[in-house]
Design an enzyme around this catalytic site. Sequence first.
Site, mmCIF file in Angstrom:
data_model
loop_
_atom_site.group_PDB
_atom_site.id
_atom_site.type_symbol
_atom_site.label_atom_id
_atom_site.label_comp_id
_atom_site.label_asym_id
_atom_site.label_seq_id
_atom_site.Cartn_x
_atom_site.Cartn_y
_atom_site.Cartn_z
ATOM 1 N N GLY A 36 -42.213 52.845 -79.014
ATOM 2 C CA GLY A 36 -43.500 53.521 -79.187
ATOM 3 C C GLY A 36 -44.002 53.553 -80.618
ATOM 4 N N CYS A 245 -57.733 48.487 -49.090
ATOM 5 C CA CYS A 245 -58.339 47.239 -49.554
ATOM 6 C C CYS A 245 -59.008 46.532 -48.368
ATOM 7 C CB CYS A 245 -57.276 46.335 -50.171
ATOM 8 S SG CYS A 245 -57.869 44.653 -50.485
ATOM 9 N N CYS A 248 -56.879 43.022 -47.800
ATOM 10 C CA CYS A 248 -55.473 42.969 -47.387
ATOM 11 C C CYS A 248 -55.008 44.246 -46.712
ATOM 12 C CB CYS A 248 -54.572 42.653 -48.575
ATOM 13 S SG CYS A 248 -54.356 44.043 -49.705
ATOM 14 N N CYS A 270 -58.468 45.016 -53.828
ATOM 15 C CA CYS A 270 -57.425 45.096 -54.857
ATOM 16 C C CYS A 270 -57.934 44.482 -56.153
ATOM 17 C CB CYS A 270 -56.192 44.289 -54.441
ATOM 18 S SG CYS A 270 -55.324 44.932 -53.023
ATOM 19 N N CYS A 276 -53.041 40.948 -53.776
ATOM 20 C CA CYS A 276 -53.878 40.964 -52.581
ATOM 21 C C CYS A 276 -53.598 39.729 -51.722
ATOM 22 C CB CYS A 276 -55.352 41.014 -52.982
ATOM 23 S SG CYS A 276 -56.461 41.464 -51.653
#
Lengths: 284, 257
Positions: A36, A245, A248, A270, A276
């Site tokens: 970080g 979605c 899909c 998606c 997807c």
Amino acid sequence: MTEACHSQWQYNFAFLDENTKRMLRRALLKAVAIPGYQVPFGSREMPLPYGWGTGGIQLTASIIGQDDVLKVIDQGADDTTNAVNIRRFFARVTGVATTSSTAAASLIQSRHRIPETPLRSGQIMVFQVPEPEALRTLEASEVETRKLHAHQEYGLMHVKLYEDIARFGHIATSYDYPVMVNQRYLSSPSPIPKFDNPKLHMSPALLLFGAGREKRLYAIPPHTRVESLAFDDHPFSVQRWEQACALCGSHDSYLDEIITDDAGARMFVCSDTDYCQQQQEGKA
Amino acid sequence: MSQPVLSVSGLAKDYGNGQGCFDIDFELYEGEVLCIVGESGSGKSTLLATLAGRLSADAGSVRFRDRAGSSHELTTLAEAERRRLARSEWGFVTQHARDGLRMNVSAGANVSERLMALGQRHYGQLRETAAQWLEKVEISRERLDDRPTAFSGGMQQRLQIARNLVTQPRLVFMDEPTGGLDVSVQARFLDLLRRLVHDTGIAVIMVTHDLGVARLLAQRTLVMQQGRVVEAGLTDQILDDPQHPYSQLLVSSILQA
Ligand SMILES: Nc1ncnc2c1ncn2[C@@H]1O[C@H](COP(=O)(O)OP(=O)(O)OP(=O)(O)O)[C@@H](O)[C@H]1O
Ligand SMILES: [Mg+2]
Ligand SMILES: [Zn+2]
């Protein structure tokens, strides 16, 4: 074959010269050692303007090897202009194989998303970061933000979240949502939607972040604790959608709203096009 | 007899050009207000910043006793430790609100910042505490979500007080907090401050060029001239019977006013 390719290349393998790559790798090692923490590096001119992912491109260039399989996404898609350009660039200057499959990739460069398909150990993700400093909108001075990190003084970040709730009734920050890495450094996860934040936590893959204009890189090594900041009475939560979605049928993925005709008809699909596709094929 | 919150001896900050502050000695007790008065350039802000560790001292000692009774030598304190004390034990109120407030976030966020820095993470509680503090400094809780830019100068200074006192510091440094205020607004501010000091028991060191402010607020006063304390003692005594010619000048100027 490799020999022949070499003679045709105008540039060193992966464009950058070996000294620059070494410098970047040293900075990356430091970044991995201090999860970080923003490590400064000497950013090089790249054949793309800032804002096109020069930070991410330099990191990818410094770590990519002959055997890597590269995937590049912009938003969640492999076929947007930016993704196509970066993928072509690396195909040309390295000759490595490219893919749109998350599972098949060893190295994934991204600007806005972490793929829905869970990452695995051994994979590396490189993020193109426009603004590496999570505190920047609140504190303009770099000298001061460095001190705040050094002394772990992060009250300021909660000032922003407080202000969100005061104004909107909830934490309205929905992307680039600040995280605490390894319980020490406050970090900006680049403009991924907060939906993807939980994927940062204990990720088995190595996550690298590069900001070209700001000349900073940082890392979240595998299996690192990553906590999204919040209040006790306003806990962190991710976006949810009413619908699945339209292509899909997935209920679990991050959806984009798209307008499908001139009359303004919409559907939700998606954002991760590879995922997807996999879902659709899995059903067929 | 309680121990002093702050014990200062032989303190000096030398800018290297003969300017700064030199040979400063005093003690400050809980619940006490000490004013540092003197003309422009006499070293008041330099002394305050050196006491608070914002400038490094060139000689002498500043000992601070924290809430738990531990003593810290501020002139040699590590930066991290100084910042911790600044967050948890001190406040700093500046002349210009823009130096002491975040002008681009709400009053509530301004008051809550120090609490959040100390780890408080309950939004509802933070907000309620902030609202109570606004009321304590005579700002309506309706103004909680307004930015300081929408406040008058007097309100901004009162907001600075709330932002600093919310964590119940032991010691608050103030550099000309009434400098930019009209006389009537200043009187109200000083009145409020006196009440808060009385209620909370904090110690205050306040810089002012106005002995009239010291008269209203401070038990004890340091008079500075050219970087040195030329007279120190009970404020009333200095007002009644100033010893140093410069103090005499200051006293006569406020008596005329
Ligand atoms: N960084 C510096 N370098 C050199 N000299 C300085 C510096 N800062 C202040 N001085 C000088 O030190 C002296 C004391 O300054 P200081 O700001 O402490 O005065 P002051 O009593 O607070 O004045 P004022 O009432 O105008 O705020 C002045 O002569 C000033 O010019
Ligand atoms: Mg001053
Ligand atoms: Zn889908």
